[in-house]
Design a protein around this motif. Sequence first.
Motif, PDB file in Angstrom:
ATOM      1  N   THR A 234      33.565  51.816  46.132  1.00 49.42           N
ATOM      2  CA  THR A 234      34.683  50.860  46.066  1.00 49.42           C
ATOM      3  C   THR A 234      34.714  49.979  47.322  1.00 49.42           C
ATOM      4  OG1 THR A 234      35.922  52.424  44.725  1.00 49.42           O
ATOM      5  CG2 THR A 234      37.174  50.647  45.741  1.00 49.42           C
TER       6      THR A 234
ATOM      7  N   GLN B  73      39.764  50.303  40.099  1.00 47.65           N
ATOM      8  CA  GLN B  73      39.274  51.615  39.663  1.00 47.65           C
ATOM      9  C   GLN B  73      40.124  52.167  38.514  1.00 47.65           C
ATOM     10  OE1 GLN B  73      38.361  53.964  42.978  1.00 47.65           O
ATOM     11  NE2 GLN B  73      37.466  55.608  41.777  1.00 47.65           N
TER      12      GLN B  73
ATOM     13  N   ASP C 126      35.405  48.839  38.307  1.00 44.15           N
ATOM     14  CA  ASP C 126      35.342  50.071  39.092  1.00 44.15           C
ATOM     15  C   ASP C 126      35.675  51.243  38.171  1.00 44.15           C
ATOM     16  OD1 ASP C 126      35.227  51.889  41.093  1.00 44.15           O
ATOM     17  OD2 ASP C 126      36.586  50.819  42.468  1.00 44.15           O
TER      18      ASP C 126
HETATM   19 MG   LIG Z   1      36.071  54.266  44.383  1.00 44.27          MG
END
Ligand SMILES: [Mg+2]
Length: 765
Positions: free
Chosen positions: A36, A140, A701
């Motif tokens: 990330t 995410q 993500d």
């Molecule tokens: Mg991550």
Amino acid sequence: MIRHIHLINWRSHENTKLEFGYGTNLLVGIMGSGKTSVLDGIIFALFGTFPQLERRQMKLDDIPRYGAPYAKVVLSFSWNGSEYVIERKIEKKGSRVLSRAELYKDGTLLENGPTAITKMVEEILGVDYDLFTRAIYSEQNNIDYFLSLEPKRRKEEFDRLLGLDRFEKARATAVTLTNRIESSAKLALEQYSPEKEAELQKSIAEISKKENEIEKGIRENEKMLETAREQLKTLSQSFETIEKNKKQKELLEREIATINGKLASLEEGLTVVDEREYEEKKQALEKTKSELERLRAAKREAQKVESDLKAKMLLVENKIKDTQKKAADIEKIESIIKNLLGGKTEEQIRAEFENGRKELETKNSERMTNLQTITKNRELIKHLAAGMNRCPLCETELGLEGMERVRKKKEEEIKAAEQRIAQIDRELLELKSRIAASEELLKKAELGKQKVAYIKQQLPEVKVLETEKKEAENLLKAAVEKTKKMEQEEKELERQIEPMIVKIKAMEENIRKMKAIAETKKRLAVLTEQHGRISFDESEYLSLKKSLEEKRIEEQKLVAQIQYSKKEYELIGQNKKAYEQELADLLHFKKKAEAMKMIVEELKIYKNALLETQVGLRKELIDAINNAMNEIWGIFYPYGNYKALRVNVTEKDYVFEFLENDEWKPLETIASGGERACAALTLRVALAMVLTPNLSWLIMDEPTHNLDRQAIALLSETLQTRVPQVVKQTFVITHEEGLIGADFSRTYKFDRDKGSMSPTKVEIV
Ligand SMILES: [Mg+2]
Ligand SMILES: Nc1ncnc2c1ncn2[C@@H]1O[C@H](COP(=O)(O)OP(=O)(O)OP(=O)(O)O)[C@@H](O)[C@H]1O
């Protein structure tokens, strides 16, 4: 296309360089390996922020790797034929955090500074951070987020994603504003009453009437004042004339009295002076004075003679002293000469000198004789050759023996002569020095004598001087006596003059007084005549004075009356103004309430317009999204059961539906995990296509969240081969290794030994 990212001390990355290509770029790795962070790096490079920073879950100074003083991200991307490079650096400086940034286009610096660069990136890409995070970057686990929300939240969130929530917010603001303005309008209306308005209007009219009356009164009084002032002027002029006469007369009387007093004092003790006697006395005084002057001149002459004589005497005395001193000098010189001669007379020394010279001559001739002897004998010896037996002089027979004897004798004679010459030379030396000493002495004696002669030549004779002194003394004595006598005569004359002057002065004083009396009398006559000529009537003066005073009082009264009226006018004017202000305020509230009512009406129109726009825009956007999904769905989901996917807008929800057997069915009720993921992906791509049509970027993500193996395989295939047909460049992050496939543009594997806090390790698969 995003080409390259370089992360330095960026969170868990120490020095990570990643190249990206067209198509889908996959970043795989375990939890917390730093995936990330790469996406955050991309967004931060572009816009100077990322979601966690925006939500304040993180601060700028949390970014640099633990212990590192700074963090840096360098992002390269190509756009419209140019290559761009953005460098952003976050530096910790004590408690401060500095942020720097540079943007290069095709290798040259284009812009400087974090904010300016963000602005320029927005201009270049045509997308801002807000749109980017809504359309391109799905955070995410957010990929099928919409599908799992409850209806109301879904509608809100989807609206937010489409940018429609702004209309909602604007509407809410408009409602709040309407309520606030309505209550203000009510308050304003409470301040207003028609009765009060009428009452105020009435009071103002009454005051205006009163004002008119006062104004009229003032005008009348001012006219009267004008007349009174004219009369006052005429009266004042008459009074001025009569008062002037009165003052003049009084002035003359005072002056006459003063002059009379002066006359009396002048006449007191006055003695009449006989002019002839005065002239005689003056002449006698003049005569005595000139006699005194003559005497004083003669005295000055005598004093001069006296001082000249004194000076002459001093001169003679000095001369005598000088002569005596010079005589002493002569004696001194003579005794020096005597000492020099050392008891001999000059003649004796001269005789010694002459004798010396004679002796010198004698010695010199003796020396010459000896020299001749030597020469002669040497010559002889030369002629005495061997075998010669005759004397070369006298021809006498010598024989050898005789010759040797002669030679010896001659040599002895030479030797004796040489010795004598040496002796004479020594004597000559001594003699010469003696002669020089005598000569020196004689010279010095001569010099002394000359000096004495010179002094003597200059010396006057003392006796003559003494006689001169005596004569001067006698003359001085006579002069002193003469001066003394003159001084006595002078004193006598001075004594005579003094009473003469006193007498004359007294006579002159009386003469002056007599003249003054005559003049004063003349002036008195003039003044008395002037006094008689001025006319003045006391009773006329008094009556004029009285009328003048009365007129003045009348004038003052009028002035006071006018002033009073003006003040009154001013005061009621102020009252009127206050009423008018009150009325204006009252009307202001009325107007304000009316204006606010109008605003409320306009706000209502605005609110409706907002709603209409929102509904219209929503319809258009959803139509566009549905069109896009229609295109994509066939590509992403090449199976026959669901023909199409759509978003259906209802009053309270956005319902996602599949077309199955020609019937639209809610996705939630029928779809498997993989199908849901495909639908979510389709929606994501459609959103990006509709909202950022030019960019063709997509960032996801963890789209694999909650998927089973089959679903992952389906998603992997879609991402590798189908998504690139629709989107130019996609970034996918996952911890799911099952997603890895051969057709990803780039696949990077992330790892990190979290136990030792070591940095992220990346390898390309
Ligand atoms: Mg991550
Ligand atoms: N300033 C920092 N210095 C070093 N490590 C950091 C720093 N900030 C965060 N980290 C570490 O980096 C990791 C977070 O990285 P990131 O969120 O990129 O991981 P990820 O690969 O996305 O993980 P996940 O799969 O769990 O989402 C965490 O383990 C965190 O401890």
